[in-house]
Design an enzyme around this catalytic site. Structure first.
Site, mmCIF file in Angstrom:
data_model
loop_
_atom_site.group_PDB
_atom_site.id
_atom_site.type_symbol
_atom_site.label_atom_id
_atom_site.label_comp_id
_atom_site.label_asym_id
_atom_site.label_seq_id
_atom_site.Cartn_x
_atom_site.Cartn_y
_atom_site.Cartn_z
ATOM 1 N N THR A 73 52.184 -91.206 -105.491
ATOM 2 C CA THR A 73 53.249 -91.679 -104.589
ATOM 3 C C THR A 73 53.666 -93.085 -105.008
ATOM 4 O O THR A 73 54.870 -93.396 -105.054
ATOM 5 C CB THR A 73 52.778 -91.630 -103.118
ATOM 6 O OG1 THR A 73 52.409 -90.285 -102.819
ATOM 7 C CG2 THR A 73 53.872 -92.060 -102.165
ATOM 8 N N SER A 209 47.953 -88.414 -110.173
ATOM 9 C CA SER A 209 46.966 -88.787 -109.145
ATOM 10 C C SER A 209 45.602 -88.281 -109.575
ATOM 11 O O SER A 209 45.458 -87.084 -109.858
ATOM 12 C CB SER A 209 47.302 -88.109 -107.809
ATOM 13 O OG SER A 209 48.191 -88.896 -107.073
ATOM 14 N N HIS A 211 42.945 -87.744 -107.802
ATOM 15 C CA HIS A 211 42.203 -86.864 -106.887
ATOM 16 C C HIS A 211 42.599 -85.397 -106.985
ATOM 17 O O HIS A 211 41.989 -84.548 -106.340
ATOM 18 C CB HIS A 211 42.322 -87.358 -105.440
ATOM 19 C CG HIS A 211 43.665 -87.158 -104.812
ATOM 20 N ND1 HIS A 211 43.917 -86.139 -103.933
ATOM 21 C CD2 HIS A 211 44.824 -87.856 -104.937
ATOM 22 C CE1 HIS A 211 45.187 -86.228 -103.521
ATOM 23 N NE2 HIS A 211 45.746 -87.262 -104.116
ATOM 24 N N CYS A 336 50.667 -81.157 -96.461
ATOM 25 C CA CYS A 336 51.409 -82.084 -95.608
ATOM 26 C C CYS A 336 52.050 -81.352 -94.444
ATOM 27 O O CYS A 336 52.215 -81.910 -93.377
ATOM 28 C CB CYS A 336 52.504 -82.782 -96.386
ATOM 29 S SG CYS A 336 52.064 -83.061 -98.087
HETATM 30 N N1 PLP Z 1 53.571 -84.866 -106.362
HETATM 31 C C1 PLP Z 1 52.950 -83.692 -106.256
HETATM 32 C C2 PLP Z 1 53.459 -82.513 -107.022
HETATM 33 C C3 PLP Z 1 51.849 -83.560 -105.423
HETATM 34 O O1 PLP Z 1 51.232 -82.367 -105.314
HETATM 35 C C4 PLP Z 1 51.413 -84.686 -104.699
HETATM 36 C C5 PLP Z 1 50.296 -84.543 -103.751
HETATM 37 O O2 PLP Z 1 50.133 -83.517 -103.114
HETATM 38 C C6 PLP Z 1 52.078 -85.906 -104.860
HETATM 39 C C7 PLP Z 1 53.155 -85.949 -105.698
HETATM 40 C C8 PLP Z 1 51.631 -87.135 -104.141
HETATM 41 O O3 PLP Z 1 50.381 -87.525 -104.613
HETATM 42 P P1 PLP Z 1 49.475 -88.597 -103.844
HETATM 43 O O4 PLP Z 1 49.427 -88.173 -102.426
HETATM 44 O O5 PLP Z 1 48.162 -88.505 -104.528
HETATM 45 O O6 PLP Z 1 50.114 -89.923 -104.009
#
Ligand code: PLP
Length: 666
Positions: A73, A209, A211, A336
């Site tokens: 993000t 990311s 995680h 989400c």
């Molecule tokens: N983009 C994609 C395709 C994702 O699956 C996610 C998280 O679910 C994100 C962006 C955002 O990642 P983060 O919440 O680790 O910042």
């Protein structure tokens, strides 16, 4: 033993043991600040440099830049800010930079939200345009060709988080070959699953990311192509060569380093072929459990680690609940939006029918999965299918579950439909039926072999099937009552011709105010409203009168206070208020519990309320919501020793239950 099968890898993963060790080391003996010039700092810097070099090799960063940050993000914000600041400057110089900010219709919300936010904040007035996808979830390259000429920035993803569909990045690149637009590719779901050689592409920005691939939350990376514009999002001490200030998250970087090392060295993660085999096994079990299942993305275009599916007649909530009961963690659409059963915008964009988009379930795993875990997952999936089948929710077969007899409450969004069922005559009256319940009720009655005696409603003008005001249903009378302003209520009880107030056991009251009912029912009659009032499914005139006086602070039990209660009251009953299919799916444990699904609570209330002395009742469910409703309902009705297990089974350690009949416990 951790009995949980975690199949929500696209939301997040566990942390690789080697990554935990590396993080502990970085927080312990290697705690230095990589900006310090003394020995402790230099050791920390060496570790950080090594991780960066490894990532550079693995992702093909080449001459591009790779910075550590908090996650995708943040990476997306940085990339969007960088692109927009540069576009603003170039536009101010009179350059034709394009007018459109184009993003894939199935992008993670972080992308369009960041575009809208920075576009607004910087006062740029670019137009945001959604790039459509086809029925398989892939970007419409013809539409992109049309948009490319006017595009200032194009944002696409490497693989979709809900469906696993992999983008045709080579195809997009070919379309953008002569376009001036900057290109952001969200690579979050691709890390460790797709071969990436970023500097060999024209991708300008690629966020990651940690995680999503066995590193902890709070560590991520952003790739920026050599020569691509850059503006720091965070200014300060000039860390990360000024690209991102703030002392680096060294524990996170060390952990990410351990994951990248495992990727680079091989042997830890499963191969693509093995993962495909796991998906095939899961899909096979899903088909056996739910013969009518439809998969929402083509397997040959999707990562082998994601399955997205819908089952006709079952909501995503029902599927999630039954999987959770079997300790299989999956999610509805994306994590989400899991709390609300809103349709998935990803599946909507693919043009799938509404029922599929609003009932979709995502099952995803990471490349650390192994055969034993997949085998166990398959066994539990089939158990879930069996549980739903035995509750009569899955097929046209007759349900082998308990009889429907008595009063049943079906709820959706705090609105209740009530069913009065008589097992002997197999007749049923439905009161305040909601449209969205039609299919469920029809199926339920069909599978239990019931006929509909009447469909009644508490609103003015409801039809009534017999002459006179009294309908006989089994041994009971159902009496129609016309209230003020034409509103109706229905009284149920044992009587000869008409019901006196003391004979009315239940009153189905719609939205009627309690004072209107006082002449017709007793203070103890169970009032069954059409809408949930004060979080309770049933009430009574006495309960309403005493509402303000009730204090139920001691109603909530945590694990420790539950144990204390069970010790001091060995006769206490554990009551499972989950639905029968959830109970059937759960793996039996040692504690004896009686089954009273919340939908059957009203039927059980008269028995409990008339028993003296009161037995402590401890209600529990998956997360504590339904059990809190049940306990509150009893407390309000005067049952002082009703309790709820706070946080439900989700928070209770070691709470395996086996269901027994009430007689076995008494
Ligand atoms: N983009 C994609 C395709 C994702 O699956 C996610 C998280 O679910 C994100 C962006 C955002 O990642 P983060 O919440 O680790 O910042």
């Amino acid at each position: 033993m951790n009995n949980e099968i975690y199949l929500d890898g696209n939301a997040t993963t566990c942390v690789l043991p080697a990554a935990i060790d590396a993080a502990v080391q970085a927080m312990g003996e290697r705690f230095g600040n990589p900006s310090s010039t003394h020995g402790t700092g230099l050791k920390a810097r060496a570790m950080m440099d090594e991780v960066r070099q490894r990532a550079t090799r693995l992702l093909g960063v080449g001459t591009g830049r790779l910075m550590f940050n908090s996650g995708a993000t943040e990476g997306i914000q940085t990339a969007v800010l960088s692109a927009l600041v540069s576009l603003r400057e170039r536009r101010a110089r009179g350059e034709a930079v394009g007018t459109l900010l184009v993003y894939g219709a199935t992008e993670h919300k972080a992308v369009p939200e960041a575009l809208a936010h920075w576009n607004r904040l910087l006062g740029l007035d670019f137009e945001l345009v959604k790039l459509p996808v086809d029925g398989e979830g892939r970007h419409d390259l013809e539409a992109l060709r049309e948009l490319a000429r006017d595009a200032a920035l194009v944002c696409t993803m490497a693989a979709n988080n809900e469906t696993g569909v992999m983008s045709d990045l080579a195809g997009i690149e070919a379309v953008l070959k002569y376009a001036k637009a900057l290109w952001l590719v969200d690579c979050v779901q691709g890390l460790g699953k797709l071969a990436l050689n970023l500097s060999a592409t024209r991708i300008d920005y690629a966020p990651f990311s940690g995680h999503k691939l066995y590193a902890p939350k709070g560590i991520g990376m952003l790739y920026v192509r050599e020569g691509a514009p850059f503006t720091p999002l965070i200014m300060g001490g000039g860390q990360e060569t000024g690209l991102r200030s703030g002392t680096e998250n060294m524990a996170g970087i060390a952990a990410l380093g351990a994951v990248l090392a495992a990727l680079e060295q091989g042997g830890t993660f499963r191969t693509h072929g093995e993962l495909q085999g796991y998906r095939a096994a899961l899909a096979e079990s899903l088909r056996r459990a739910f013969p009518d299942i439809v998969f929402n993305a083509p397997f040959d275009k999707a990562l082998p680690t994601t399955l997205n599916f819908s089952v006709p007649g079952l909501s995503s909530k029902e599927l999630l609940d039954v999987f959770d009961a079997a300790n299989v963690r999956v999610s509805a659409g994306s994590a989400c939006s899991a709390a609300k059963a809103a349709p998935s915008y990803v599946l909507d964009a693919m043009g799938l029918p509404e029922w599929r988009s609003s009932s979709a379930v995502r099952m995803s795993f990471g490349p650390l999965a192994d055969e034993a875990m997949i085998d166990e997952a398959c066994a539990r999936i089939e158990r879930c299918g069996q549980a739903l089948r035995s509750a009569g929710l899955l097929s046209e077969e007759h349900a082998d579950a308990q009889a429907l007899d008595g009063v049943l409450q079906l709820s959706a969004g705090g609105v209740h439909t009530w069913l009065v069922c008589d097992e002997a005559s197999r007749r049923c009256v439905v009161i305040d039926h909601q449209d969205e319940m039609s299919e469920r009720i029809d199926g339920l009655l069909r599978r239990h072999g019931y006929t509909l005696a009447a469909r009644l409603c508490t609103r003015e003008g409801s039809s009534w099937p017999v002459d006179g005001d009294v309908l006989r249903i089994g041994g009971q009378l159902l009496q129609r009552l016309v209230l003020n302003a034409g509103q109706l209520a229905y009284l149920l009880g044992d009587g000869v011709d008409r019901l006196s107030a003391s004979e009315v056991a239940y009153a189905f009251t719609g939205d009627a105010a309690s004072h209107e009912l006082a002449r017709w029912v007793s203070p103890e009659t169970l009032l069954c409203p059409a809408r949930e009032a004060q979080n309770a499914c049933c009430t009574s005139l006495r309960a309403e009168a005493q509402l303000a006086r009730g204090s139920y602070a001691d109603m909530q039990l945590d694990s420790a206070s539950l144990e204390a209660l069970l010790l001091s009251h060995p006769n206490a009953l554990l009551v499972d208020v989950r639905e029968r299919y959830e109970q059937a799916a759960c793996i039996p444990g040692g504690r004896a519990a009686v089954s009273v699904p919340l939908s059957r609570l009203a039927d059980e209330l008269p028995g409990w309320l008339s028993t003296q002395p009161q037995v402590p009742l401890v209600f529990f469910c998956r997360s504590g919501n339904r059990s809190a409703k049940a306990a509150l309902c009893l407390r309000r009705l005067g049952y002082a020793s009703a309790y709820t297990l706070n946080g439900g089974l989700a928070l209770a350690a070691d709470f395996g239950v086996r269901h027994v009949s009430l007689h076995e416990l008494m």
